[in-house]
Design a protein around this motif. Structure first.
Motif, short mmCIF file in Angstrom:
data_model
loop_
_atom_site.label_atom_id
_atom_site.label_comp_id
_atom_site.label_asym_id
_atom_site.label_seq_id
_atom_site.Cartn_x
_atom_site.Cartn_y
_atom_site.Cartn_z
N LEU A 103 1.09 -1.08 -0.15
CA LEU A 103 0.18 -0.09 -0.50
C LEU A 103 1.20 1.55 -0.31
O LEU A 103 0.35 2.27 -0.69
CB LEU A 103 -0.78 0.36 0.62
N THR A 104 1.95 1.25 0.90
CA THR A 104 3.16 2.26 0.32
C THR A 104 3.12 2.47 -0.31
O THR A 104 3.21 3.56 -1.25
CB THR A 104 3.60 2.21 1.72
N ASN A 105 4.33 1.30 -1.46
CA ASN A 105 4.15 1.42 -2.62
C ASN A 105 3.26 2.59 -3.91
O ASN A 105 3.49 2.75 -5.13
CB ASN A 105 4.96 0.04 -3.00
N ARG A 106 1.75 1.96 -3.28
CA ARG A 106 1.01 2.19 -4.36
C ARG A 106 0.95 3.81 -4.38
O ARG A 106 0.25 4.28 -5.28
CB ARG A 106 -0.35 1.66 -4.02
N ARG A 107 1.31 4.48 -3.04
CA ARG A 107 0.84 5.29 -2.48
C ARG A 107 1.61 6.10 -3.77
O ARG A 107 1.09 7.50 -4.12
CB ARG A 107 0.77 5.40 -1.15
N MET A 108 3.14 5.74 -3.60
CA MET A 108 3.67 6.73 -4.16
C MET A 108 4.06 6.54 -5.35
O MET A 108 4.32 6.87 -6.74
CB MET A 108 5.18 5.61 -3.93
N ALA A 109 3.04 5.35 -5.94
CA ALA A 109 3.04 4.92 -7.43
C ALA A 109 2.14 4.60 -7.84
O ALA A 109 2.33 3.05 -8.57
CB ALA A 109 4.72 3.84 -7.37
N PRO A 110 1.00 4.95 -8.05
CA PRO A 110 -0.64 4.37 -8.46
C PRO A 110 -0.45 3.30 -9.42
O PRO A 110 -0.74 2.49 -9.55
CB PRO A 110 -1.37 5.39 -8.43
N GLN A 111 0.39 3.08 -10.51
CA GLN A 111 0.18 2.67 -11.76
C GLN A 111 1.24 1.06 -11.29
O GLN A 111 0.78 0.61 -12.50
CB GLN A 111 0.51 3.44 -13.00
N ILE A 112 1.45 1.09 -10.67
CA ILE A 112 2.24 -0.30 -10.24
C ILE A 112 1.23 -0.98 -9.20
O ILE A 112 1.42 -0.68 -8.16
CB ILE A 112 3.16 0.11 -9.65
N GLU A 113 1.20 -2.07 -9.87
CA GLU A 113 0.13 -2.90 -9.11
C GLU A 113 1.58 -3.86 -8.51
O GLU A 113 2.42 -4.25 -8.86
CB GLU A 113 0.00 -4.48 -10.21
N THR A 114 0.79 -3.95 -7.06
CA THR A 114 1.54 -5.02 -6.50
C THR A 114 1.03 -6.59 -6.70
O THR A 114 -0.72 -6.94 -6.26
CB THR A 114 2.14 -5.32 -4.53
N VAL A 115 1.83 -7.95 -6.87
CA VAL A 115 1.34 -9.29 -7.06
C VAL A 115 1.63 -10.22 -6.30
O VAL A 115 3.28 -10.45 -6.50
CB VAL A 115 1.30 -9.34 -8.76
N PHE A 116 0.93 -10.95 -5.83
CA PHE A 116 1.89 -11.79 -4.71
C PHE A 116 1.19 -13.34 -4.69
O PHE A 116 0.37 -13.35 -5.80
CB PHE A 116 0.94 -11.89 -2.99
N LEU A 117 1.91 -13.85 -4.79
CA LEU A 117 2.26 -15.54 -5.22
C LEU A 117 2.38 -16.30 -4.29
O LEU A 117 3.15 -16.00 -3.73
CB LEU A 117 2.98 -15.38 -6.36
N MET A 118 1.24 -17.70 -4.43
CA MET A 118 1.78 -18.30 -3.10
C MET A 118 2.85 -19.27 -3.27
O MET A 118 2.88 -20.01 -4.17
CB MET A 118 0.59 -19.21 -2.45
N THR A 119 4.20 -19.39 -2.54
CA THR A 119 4.96 -20.38 -2.75
C THR A 119 4.47 -21.86 -2.24
O THR A 119 3.34 -21.68 -1.88
CB THR A 119 6.25 -20.49 -1.76
N ASP A 120 4.80 -22.87 -2.86
CA ASP A 120 4.00 -24.21 -2.96
C ASP A 120 4.27 -24.75 -1.05
O ASP A 120 5.09 -23.61 -0.82
CB ASP A 120 5.34 -25.12 -3.60
N TYR A 121 3.34 -24.77 -0.97
CA TYR A 121 2.99 -25.02 0.76
C TYR A 121 4.52 -26.45 0.66
O TYR A 121 4.80 -25.88 1.97
CB TYR A 121 2.09 -26.76 0.52
N ARG A 122 5.18 -26.89 -0.03
CA ARG A 122 6.25 -27.52 0.45
C ARG A 122 7.79 -26.31 1.09
O ARG A 122 8.82 -26.68 1.98
CB ARG A 122 7.38 -28.20 -0.26
#
Ligand code: PNS
Length: 158
Positions: A103-122
């Motif tokens: 959210l801090t990064n979005r506030r500074m740069a609204p055009q950049i999206e943070t995408v979260f990827l879940m690691t394998d459960y292992r």
């Protein structure tokens, strides 16, 4: 051209990080793994070593490059003409910090999206800190890290 930046300390890169890189490489045309230089943060591995270990671990991924950055992450992402920041999520405990950062990064740069990827459960329990501790105490870390890192850790501390 969809470009994503995957930033981090990577001190050192683990199989969990590699799992996220492989997932991102399937989603984006190009993935830049960006190692933070941050001289104020104490790292176990020297900056050059962190970079080199990642390079040796991603040779099988043709659309992945390894680079470094200092200063603000969003400035670097803009300079790379990327639209996405990739971050890995292991467990709920990661969420607070990641949410704040996104959210801090979005506030500074609204055009950049943070995408979260879940690691394998292992890899959901895996952390660079534990890997370093295990190696330091003479344990075998070869199931936790790419071969280049296991070799380096076998050589002992700097
Ligand atoms: O692997 P890490 O240590 O969790 O990575 C954190 C990193 C390097 C991605 C973060 O500290 C960062 O982006 N640093 C650059 C400085 C910056 O942009 N700070 C504002 C982020 S809210």
């Amino acid at each position: 051209m969809k470009i994503a930046v995957y930033p981090g300390s990577f001190d050192p890169i683990t199989n969990g990080h590699l799992d996220v890189i492989e997932r991102a490489a399937r989603l984006f045309n190009k993935v830049v793994v960006a190692v933070s230089r941050n001289p104020e943060k104490q790292h176990f591995f020297a900056f050059g070593e962190r970079l080199e270990m990642i390079k040796l671990s991603v040779t099988h991924l043709k659309n992945v490059t390894v680079d470094s950055f200092d200063g603000l992450l969003v400035d670097y992402v803009r300079a790379k003409k990327a639209r996405a920041i990739v971050r890995g999520l292991r467990a709920v405990s990661d969420f607070d910090y990641e949410f704040q950062m996104a959210l801090t990064n979005r506030r500074m740069a609204p055009q950049i999206e943070t995408v979260f990827l879940m690691t394998d459960y292992r890899y959901s329990y895996l952390s660079s800190s534990f890997v370093k501790q295990i190696a330091d105490l003479g344990g075998d870390v070869s199931t936790f890290v790419p071969p280049a890192v296991a070799r380096r850790l076998k050589k002992g501390a700097r």
